[in-house]
Design an enzyme around this catalytic site. Structure first.
Site, PDB file in Angstrom:
ATOM      1  N   ASP A   8       5.487  -8.796   7.040  1.00 15.25           N
ATOM      2  CA  ASP A   8       4.964  -7.676   7.808  1.00 15.25           C
ATOM      3  C   ASP A   8       5.911  -6.480   7.620  1.00 15.25           C
ATOM      4  O   ASP A   8       7.077  -6.661   7.252  1.00 15.25           O
ATOM      5  CB  ASP A   8       4.869  -8.080   9.282  1.00 15.25           C
ATOM      6  CG  ASP A   8       4.405  -6.954  10.164  1.00 15.25           C
ATOM      7  OD1 ASP A   8       3.417  -6.286   9.809  1.00 15.25           O
ATOM      8  OD2 ASP A   8       5.041  -6.722  11.212  1.00 15.25           O
ATOM      9  N   ASP A  10       6.120  -3.058   9.873  1.00 18.85           N
ATOM     10  CA  ASP A  10       6.658  -2.448  11.088  1.00 18.85           C
ATOM     11  C   ASP A  10       7.152  -3.522  12.056  1.00 18.85           C
ATOM     12  O   ASP A  10       6.422  -4.448  12.416  1.00 18.85           O
ATOM     13  CB  ASP A  10       5.586  -1.597  11.768  1.00 18.85           C
ATOM     14  CG  ASP A  10       5.002  -0.535  10.833  1.00 18.85           C
ATOM     15  OD1 ASP A  10       5.527  -0.390   9.714  1.00 18.85           O
ATOM     16  OD2 ASP A  10       4.024   0.130  11.226  1.00 18.85           O
ATOM     17  N   ASP A 128       6.637  -9.932  13.285  1.00 22.16           N
ATOM     18  CA  ASP A 128       7.158  -9.815  14.646  1.00 22.16           C
ATOM     19  C   ASP A 128       6.127 -10.166  15.712  1.00 22.16           C
ATOM     20  O   ASP A 128       6.450 -10.169  16.893  1.00 22.16           O
ATOM     21  CB  ASP A 128       7.700  -8.403  14.886  1.00 22.16           C
ATOM     22  CG  ASP A 128       6.611  -7.333  14.792  1.00 22.16           C
ATOM     23  OD1 ASP A 128       5.699  -7.503  13.957  1.00 22.16           O
ATOM     24  OD2 ASP A 128       6.686  -6.329  15.530  1.00 22.16           O
TER      25      ASP A 128
END
Length: 357
Positions: A8, A10, A128
């Site tokens: 991922d 961000d 995240d």
């Protein structure tokens, strides 16, 4: 075959701002330790693919030009440090669109799922959010949720690199009998403070020497019938530790066979060991005292014999000196110092001509 780490963007490669849009250069901040971790994974043979949801990218609220500049700078910085990405896959839909290309959907993965050169067993996904873990589950690969203030998670980048690149030799052994309950956890590829509690403080101190001077993380928790005798606790701890060493070593590729001689004041202890798979223990030494601290000296060689039996270790241990405390401690330290190079991996070859240990 090549393992791929899907990542991922961000909150994983770069920190995520409060408005969840990195649409300006001043918002570009890298997640701690990401570059050293990716370099380690690169050297372990991993390729990297960014997979990111960018809500409404290209709309008036999130113009493409605002995204492209910071994104290109991020990629250039990574490339300047030796990190390149095989692909950057972006889904621009809104959450309410329920697009199959939006994580946790795997609509962007069609070409990869058809690629037979990918080592899926070693591949993984780092993100995240829970959706990143669901994405990993949909691909049937290992998922890591990076620890963040916004979404929780358990992992940091050094830990992820260790888990994937080192193929860590970890073991957890629970040994329960009518007399004792022993739990041993160890990680042969990570140094750390030993956590020991057997109810016998001097024995705890000796076991701490194995972890500290052996250079590996060691946690031993033991409950035994100490109101009757120390024998069962010491013996079963040796058996559980030996079993954990055997399990963590696996097929023993890359390990060595070593010895170590250790002085401690007037005492000299020597340990020669071989993880041959054929347990054998030879001890040369005498103790004048019945016990040192709360540990009977007659159980010192018994502990090492139990360790050898359970781990498949051939150990020759010699000690001489005047102070029994020094002699016992020197035995444990000599074993630990011999273990350190013996457990270290050097290449992938088996240290034998027989094809197995």
């Amino acid at each position: 075959m090549t393992p791929i780490l899907f990542i991922d963007r961000d909150g994983t490669l770069i920190e995520e701002p409060s408005d969840f849009q990195i649409d300006a250069y001043e918002k570009l901040r890298f997640v701690p330790q990401v570059i050293p971790a990716l370099l380690k994974l690169r050297d372990a043979g991993y390729q990297f693919v960014i997979v990111t949801n960018q809500d409404g990218l290209g709309s008036d609220s999130y113009p493409r030009a605002s995204f492209d500049g910071p994104n290109e700078l991020m990629l250039q910085i990574f490339e300047s440090q030796g990190i390149t990405f095989r692909d950057v896959l972006i889904d621009c839909s809104w959450p309410q669109d329920n697009a199959p290309t939006r994580k946790p959907g795997i609509g962007l993965m069609t070409a990869y799922l058809q690629d037979r050169s990918i080592d899926w067993a070693r591949s993984g996904m780092v993100g995240d959010r829970i959706t990143d873990l669901q994405f990993a589950e949909n691909l049937n690969i290992r998922g890591f949720q990076l620890r963040t203030e916004q979404f929780g998670g358990e992992w940091d980048w050094p830990g992820i690199a260790h888990a994937l690149a080192d193929a860590p030799r970890i073991a957890v052994v629970q040994r329960d009998t009518k007399e004792t309950k022993i739990r041993v956890e160890l990680d042969l590829d990570r140094a750390g403070d030993a956590r020991i509690d057997t109810g016998l403080p001097f024995f705890d101190h000796m076991l701490e020497q194995i972890g500290k001077h052996g250079g590996f993380a060691l946690d031993i928790q033991a409950e035994g019938d100490l109101h009757i005798d120390e024998h069962h606790t010491i013996e079963d701890t040796g058996l559980a530790l030996g079993q954990a060493l055997r399990e963590a070593l696996g097929d023993k590729r890359g390990i060595g066979r070593y010895g170590f001689t250790l002085p401690m004041d007037e005492t000299l202890a020597s340990a020669a060991l071989d993880f041959s798979g054929r347990p054998y223990f030879v001890f040369e030494g005498e103790f004048k005292r019945e016990r040192v601290g709360d540990m009977p000296t007659e159980l010192v060689p018994h502990f090492f014999r139990s360790l050898c039996d359970a781990s498949g270790l051939n150990l020759n241990l010699q000690v001489r000196g005047d102070n029994d405390h020094h002699k016992v401690e020197a035995c444990f330290k000599a074993l630990a110092r011999a273990l350190r190079p013996a457990l270290a991996r050097q290449g992938t070859a088996l240290p034998t001509t027989k094809g197995a240990l």
